[in-house]
Design a protein around this motif. Structure first.
Motif, short mmCIF file in Angstrom:
data_model
loop_
_atom_site.label_atom_id
_atom_site.label_comp_id
_atom_site.label_asym_id
_atom_site.label_seq_id
_atom_site.Cartn_x
_atom_site.Cartn_y
_atom_site.Cartn_z
N PRO A 169 0.81 -1.22 0.00
CA PRO A 169 0.00 0.00 0.00
C PRO A 169 0.84 1.27 0.00
N ARG A 185 -6.89 5.83 -3.23
CA ARG A 185 -5.94 4.90 -2.62
C ARG A 185 -5.14 4.23 -3.73
N SER A 213 -9.45 -4.30 -2.91
CA SER A 213 -9.44 -2.91 -2.43
C SER A 213 -10.22 -1.91 -3.27
#
Length: 296
Positions: A169, A185, A213
């Motif tokens: 991430p 994100r 995600s």
């Protein structure tokens, strides 16, 4: 990396390849096995990857350039899924297929997918986002280890299961303590061991990974995560456009954002980049419903 860690990653990669290796029952009819990737329901990415793989097995080897899918019913990880492929078109440039996923005699998923050869032509893309290189970031597994000691044992066991695809991430958050954020994100991702040079397998793994995600972007403005007890979430539809060839065993930057949530649904978009090139675009609408919890 230790030999034990390398062996573990090879086993996880082989498990993913096995899941995407379908049994041919008869012409245009295939069977895929299910795995527990996210819980008792079949992971949407698994069905995307298997359906794309089934469709590709009925073509002449040209790559997919787009797919449009609907998730109709939840799948059961305890049972295999049958994929029926309908040959809609076999043209000189484009090949079109419809795939229906069936479990217990019930349609759980349908997908239209189009294939086309690589050819020269007009060429343009927007700029790739500037982000830290993957080697400078902690892996998702390392980040989970930081919060694992503060979680109940049952939750911890599920959390610490290692994925078949390595994620790193860019701006990690704690899913057990979400706060309202801008719905954007990104993470780097790859299969950490070398894969066969099979473009269909790479596209199927990228489709599998595209579901990680993506819907979470739409939850971010509300200070909600998949770990929020009152959240009911599920993929409704999913589309992908493959712009250029890509490898699933090389780093892909997956950049995601959400534009709107309304009527208990959220619309999420994603772009995958490899070696500075925009290789895949994704689009997903998901159910995002907050249920009322019982008052104690």
């Amino acid at each position: 990396m230790t030999t034990k860690a390398q062996d573990s990653k090879r086993e996880l990669t082989q498990e993913l390849i096995d899941v995407l290796t379908l049994e041919k029952l008869e012409e245009d009819l295939f069977r895929g096995q299910s795995r527990n990737f996210v819980g008792n329901r079949v992971f949407g990415g698994q069905v995307l990857g298997q359906a794309l793989r089934a469709a590709s097995l009925t073509t002449d080897g040209r790559p997919a350039h787009s797919l449009h899918a609907y998730f109709l019913n939840a799948g059961d990880i305890a049972a295999p899924i049958v994929y029926q492929v309908d040959r809609l078109r076999d043209g000189r440039s484009f090949v079109s297929r419809q795939v229906r996923a069936i479990q217990y005699g019930k349609l759980i998923f349908t997908m239209l997918v189009s294939f086309a050869p690589i050819e020269e032509g007009l060429n343009f893309q927007i700029d790739m986002p500037v982000v830290p290189e993957p080697e400078s970031l902690k892996t998702e597994q390392e980040l989970k280890k930081l919060i694992a000691p503060f979680l109940p044992e049952k939750v911890r066991a599920n959390l610490m299961r290692e994925r078949q695809v390595e994620l790193r991430p860019i701006n990690p958050t704690n899913p057990f303590a979400p706060v309202p954020e801008v719905p954007s994100r990104a993470h780097w991702m790859r299969v950490p061991t070398r894969l066969p040079d099979d473009p269909s397998l790479h596209q199927s793994i990228i489709a599998f990974s595209s579901d990680f995600s993506l819907m979470g972007a739409g939850l971010m403005p509300h200070g909600v995560s998949f770990m929020t007890p009152s959240l009911q979430a599920a993929s409704i539809d999913h589309s992908m456009h493959f712009h250029r060839p890509a490898r699933a065993d090389d780093w892909l930057l997956y950049d995601m954002e959400a534009t709107v949530t309304s009527n208990a649904r959220g619309l999420n978009f994603g772009r995958m980049w490899q070696n500075g090139q925009l290789v895949v675009s994704t689009n997903q609408e998901g159910l995002m419903r907050l249920r009322e919890t019982e008052q104690k």
